[in-house]
Structure formats: structure tokens, C-alpha cells
Motif scaffolding. Structure first.
Motif, PDB file in Angstrom:
ATOM      1  N   VAL A 186      -3.326   7.273   5.245  1.00  0.00           N
ATOM      2  CA  VAL A 186      -2.769   6.904   3.939  1.00  0.00           C
ATOM      3  C   VAL A 186      -1.988   8.082   3.365  1.00  0.00           C
ATOM      4  O   VAL A 186      -2.480   9.206   3.332  1.00  0.00           O
ATOM      5  N   LYS A 187      -0.767   7.794   2.914  1.00  0.00           N
ATOM      6  CA  LYS A 187       0.023   8.781   2.176  1.00  0.00           C
ATOM      7  C   LYS A 187       0.006   8.350   0.717  1.00  0.00           C
ATOM      8  O   LYS A 187       0.337   7.201   0.402  1.00  0.00           O
ATOM      9  N   ARG A 188      -0.379   9.267  -0.142  1.00  0.00           N
ATOM     10  CA  ARG A 188      -0.537   8.963  -1.560  1.00  0.00           C
ATOM     11  C   ARG A 188       0.493   9.735  -2.372  1.00  0.00           C
ATOM     12  O   ARG A 188       0.692  10.926  -2.155  1.00  0.00           O
ATOM     13  N   TRP A 189       1.100   9.041  -3.335  1.00  0.00           N
ATOM     14  CA  TRP A 189       2.214   9.615  -4.089  1.00  0.00           C
ATOM     15  C   TRP A 189       2.047   9.419  -5.585  1.00  0.00           C
ATOM     16  O   TRP A 189       1.625   8.355  -6.041  1.00  0.00           O
ATOM     17  N   ILE A 190       2.437  10.438  -6.340  1.00  0.00           N
ATOM     18  CA  ILE A 190       2.639  10.311  -7.779  1.00  0.00           C
ATOM     19  C   ILE A 190       4.129  10.044  -7.952  1.00  0.00           C
ATOM     20  O   ILE A 190       4.962  10.753  -7.385  1.00  0.00           O
ATOM     21  N   LEU A 214       1.596   5.391  -6.002  1.00  0.00           N
ATOM     22  CA  LEU A 214       1.987   4.546  -4.877  1.00  0.00           C
ATOM     23  C   LEU A 214       1.326   5.107  -3.629  1.00  0.00           C
ATOM     24  O   LEU A 214       1.233   6.330  -3.470  1.00  0.00           O
ATOM     25  N   GLN A 215       0.848   4.217  -2.782  1.00  0.00           N
ATOM     26  CA  GLN A 215       0.342   4.657  -1.488  1.00  0.00           C
ATOM     27  C   GLN A 215       0.978   3.814  -0.405  1.00  0.00           C
ATOM     28  O   GLN A 215       1.249   2.624  -0.598  1.00  0.00           O
ATOM     29  N   ASP A 216       1.270   4.457   0.721  1.00  0.00           N
ATOM     30  CA  ASP A 216       1.674   3.705   1.906  1.00  0.00           C
ATOM     31  C   ASP A 216       0.750   4.127   3.029  1.00  0.00           C
ATOM     32  O   ASP A 216       0.277   5.253   3.074  1.00  0.00           O
ATOM     33  N   TYR A 217       0.441   3.182   3.886  1.00  0.00           N
ATOM     34  CA  TYR A 217      -0.586   3.413   4.893  1.00  0.00           C
ATOM     35  C   TYR A 217      -0.250   2.702   6.195  1.00  0.00           C
ATOM     36  O   TYR A 217       0.513   1.730   6.213  1.00  0.00           O
ATOM     37  N   SER A 218      -0.833   3.211   7.269  1.00  0.00           N
ATOM     38  CA  SER A 218      -0.670   2.583   8.575  1.00  0.00           C
ATOM     39  C   SER A 218      -1.494   1.302   8.614  1.00  0.00           C
ATOM     40  O   SER A 218      -2.715   1.357   8.462  1.00  0.00           O
ATOM     41  N   VAL A 219      -0.833   0.185   8.839  1.00  0.00           N
ATOM     42  CA  VAL A 219      -1.584  -1.076   8.921  1.00  0.00           C
ATOM     43  C   VAL A 219      -2.402  -1.146  10.214  1.00  0.00           C
ATOM     44  O   VAL A 219      -3.270  -1.998  10.344  1.00  0.00           O
TER      45      VAL A 219
END
Length: 164
Positions: A49-53, A64-69
Motif C-alpha cells: 500500500v502506498k499512502r498519500w496526503i 489517498l491510498q493505492d495498493y496492489s490488488v
């Protein structure tokens, strides 16, 4: 920064944990975001998971977070093409909701993911979260399938591909 890139995304650090905890207590966030599992420094180490402000004019206002499904074998998006990502987000500052920021920063983040070679991005809002569904549709997502129960709750599967 161009008008189409008016948001900055900086990685969440342990110093951001109090801000995220504060945002998660706000009623407009708590209604849709699982606050039973607060962010911890240990969770920030999860490389799936990559987490962003998300900031605009140097003001942090969203997460916002983007993650490997493919990071979880039992994930409901596991069947998507290799390299696909999932995203989740919320606007933490209530005065920033309803102004078009959600679709705009989601679209900007999608552009960066697609430029990095991600083939498909999926998301899974609760079927009753009409504001989130509308924001995702404005950013290019389409529903693909019916509502379903998952280990993370009831979801409406949505996706957008780099070729859209």
C-alpha cells in the motif's frame, strides 16, 4: 504546476498519524471509512500500500491510498491484470467537500499511475455512498459487476483502464 496538476501527493509519514486520526474522527469521514483500524507506524511499512496526503496550495486536505490488488490472494480484485492497483480516498477537511476536489485529484493520481504503467485501477465504494460513486465516475471509473459482500464490507466494484 499546471491547472490539471493542482494537487501534490506526499507520502504519509509517522508525523502525519495525528492528522489522519483527527480526520477519521470527523463525521463525514467516519460514515464511510473504517475507523476500527487506525493508521499506525507499523501499517505504514506495508509495501503493498502506498499512502498519500493530498494537498492543494500547500494545504493538506485529503488522504489517498493505492495498493496492489494482487497483494492479497483473496482480494476481490485479484482477477484484474497483473500490475493493477486499487485506490481508496477521503477528504478529511469538511470545507473542501462538494467543490470538485475529489474527482480532480483522483483523475490526477490516475494519470500518474497510468504513466507508470498500471493497466487498470479499481475502487470499491459502499453502494450507498453516492458522493464517492459520483466522484469516481467523474474521474472515469465505470461499474463492473453488482454490489457484493467482501471481508472489507459491502462494495460496488468500479474500474478504469489506461486505455479508457
Amino acid at each position: 504546476m499546471s491547472a490539471s496538476e493542482r494537487y501534490t501527493f506526499r507520502e504519509v509519514t509517522p508525523a502525519d498519524l495525528p492528522l489522519l486520526a483527527e480526520w477519521q474522527l470527523r463525521p463525514h469521514v467516519r460514515k464511510w471509512w473504517d475507523t476500527a483500524e487506525p493508521f499506525t507506524a507499523q501499517k505504514l511499512k506495508d509495501t503493498r500500500v502506498k499512502r498519500w496526503i493530498v494537498e492543494t496550495t500547500q494545504r493538506p486536505f485529503a488522504y489517498l491510498q493505492d495498493y496492489s490488488v494482487h497483494g492479497w490472494e483473496d482480494h476481490h480484485f485479484f482477477s484484474l491484470p497483473k500490475g493493477s492497483r486499487g485506490i481508496d480516498q477521503y477528504i478529511g477537511e469538511a470545507d473542501m467537500t462538494g467543490k470538485g476536489h475529489g474527482p480532480a485529484f483522483i483523475a490526477q493520481h490516475l494519470k500518474a499511475l497510468f504513466e507508470a504503467g498500471v493497466p487498470v485501477v479499481a475502487t470499491d465504494p459502499h453502494p450507498d455512498n453516492t458522493r464517492a460513486i459520483s466522484a469516481y465516475k467523474k474521474a472515469g471509473f465505470e461499474v463492473f459487476g453488482s454490489s457484493q459482500a467482501t471481508q472489507w464490507g459491502l462494495i460496488l466494484p468500479m474500474k478504469v483502464s489506461s486505455s479508457s
